[in-house]
Design a protein around this motif. Structure first.
Motif, PDB file in Angstrom:
ATOM      1  N   GLU A  87       0.844  -1.203   0.000  1.00  0.00           N
ATOM      2  CA  GLU A  87       0.000   0.000   0.000  1.00  0.00           C
ATOM      3  C   GLU A  87       0.874   1.246   0.000  1.00  0.00           C
ATOM      4  O   GLU A  87       1.903   1.292   0.651  1.00  0.00           O
ATOM      5  N   ALA A 145     -15.270  -3.467  -6.685  1.00  0.00           N
ATOM      6  CA  ALA A 145     -15.632  -2.412  -5.739  1.00  0.00           C
ATOM      7  C   ALA A 145     -15.825  -1.134  -6.543  1.00  0.00           C
ATOM      8  O   ALA A 145     -14.972  -0.767  -7.345  1.00  0.00           O
ATOM      9  N   LEU A 166     -14.101   5.128  -4.487  1.00  0.00           N
ATOM     10  CA  LEU A 166     -13.470   3.809  -4.426  1.00  0.00           C
ATOM     11  C   LEU A 166     -13.720   3.023  -5.705  1.00  0.00           C
ATOM     12  O   LEU A 166     -14.862   2.933  -6.175  1.00  0.00           O
ATOM     13  N   GLY A 171     -12.115  -0.790  -7.319  1.00  0.00           N
ATOM     14  CA  GLY A 171     -11.199  -1.909  -7.149  1.00  0.00           C
ATOM     15  C   GLY A 171     -11.508  -2.965  -8.186  1.00  0.00           C
ATOM     16  O   GLY A 171     -12.654  -3.132  -8.593  1.00  0.00           O
ATOM     17  N   TRP A 172     -10.473  -3.643  -8.649  1.00  0.00           N
ATOM     18  CA  TRP A 172     -10.688  -4.693  -9.638  1.00  0.00           C
ATOM     19  C   TRP A 172      -9.811  -5.894  -9.326  1.00  0.00           C
ATOM     20  O   TRP A 172      -8.767  -5.775  -8.694  1.00  0.00           O
ATOM     21  N   ARG A 173     -10.279  -7.050  -9.766  1.00  0.00           N
ATOM     22  CA  ARG A 173      -9.558  -8.308  -9.586  1.00  0.00           C
ATOM     23  C   ARG A 173      -9.068  -8.777 -10.936  1.00  0.00           C
ATOM     24  O   ARG A 173      -9.842  -8.861 -11.883  1.00  0.00           O
ATOM     25  N   GLU A 175      -5.660  -8.118  -6.711  1.00  0.00           N
ATOM     26  CA  GLU A 175      -6.705  -7.113  -6.547  1.00  0.00           C
ATOM     27  C   GLU A 175      -6.027  -5.768  -6.357  1.00  0.00           C
ATOM     28  O   GLU A 175      -5.035  -5.656  -5.631  1.00  0.00           O
ATOM     29  N   TYR A 181      -6.925  -1.674  -5.540  1.00  0.00           N
ATOM     30  CA  TYR A 181      -7.931  -0.738  -5.055  1.00  0.00           C
ATOM     31  C   TYR A 181      -7.373   0.678  -5.097  1.00  0.00           C
ATOM     32  O   TYR A 181      -6.204   0.905  -4.779  1.00  0.00           O
ATOM     33  N   GLN A 208      -8.487   4.266  -3.477  1.00  0.00           N
ATOM     34  CA  GLN A 208      -9.393   4.909  -2.534  1.00  0.00           C
ATOM     35  C   GLN A 208      -9.084   6.399  -2.497  1.00  0.00           C
ATOM     36  O   GLN A 208      -7.918   6.798  -2.353  1.00  0.00           O
TER      37      GLN A 208
END
Length: 148
Positions: A5, A65, A71, A73-75, A90, A92, A94
């Motif tokens: 992160e 998401a 927000l 998010g993708w896989r 994944e 994300y 934010q």
């Protein structure tokens, strides 16, 4: 599972940053390691997109998401010869409005589930590079969102 992160402050409103991060076709402009991206179907939650990495690999991704404008998010799952179904990533993004300084706090999160213990060990060895890629992505996103 391996999580990396990074976050940064972008001097642009949340809506301007959102306009960049939520569009699949903008991924190559700001996300390090992405050569091309295209929407395959849908929009918002459940959208399917194809993401091509600079190394030539392709990943089919699904938006898992989606809360406009804060927000997404993708896989991703690897596609093609030698791809392992159990390996997935994944990503994300934010966004939080910075009430004190103005602009937006952008948080990028990458979560990886490697295909087996050998891949996990190799991924752990490359964590510094993954972090550097996220920092590069944040710098590029800062420039894009500020321009508008």
């Amino acid at each position: 599972m391996i999580l990396v992160e990074r976050s940064a402050h972008v001097m642009a409103p949340v809506e301007a940053v959102w306009e960049v991060v939520q569009r699949a076709e903008q991924l190559p402009a700001w996300l390090a390691g992405v050569r091309a991206a295209e929407v395959l179907s849908g929009e918002g939650f459940g959208r399917r997109q194809l993401v091509q990495a600079g190394r030539g690999s392709a990943h089919e991704a699904e938006v898992i998401a989606f809360q406009e404008p804060t927000l997404i998010g993708w896989r991703e799952r690897a596609k093609g010869a030698g791809a392992r179904a159990e390996a997935r990533t994944e990503i994300y993004v934010q966004l939080t409005a910075d009430e004190e300084e103005g602009g937006t706090i952008v948080r990028l999160i990458v979560v990886r589930w490697p295909a087996g213990p050998v891949k996990a060990a190799l991924l752990r060895l490359g964590l510094r590079r993954v972090g550097a890629d996220l920092e590069d992505s944040l710098a590029r996103l800062t420039d894009l969102a500020a321009v508008g």
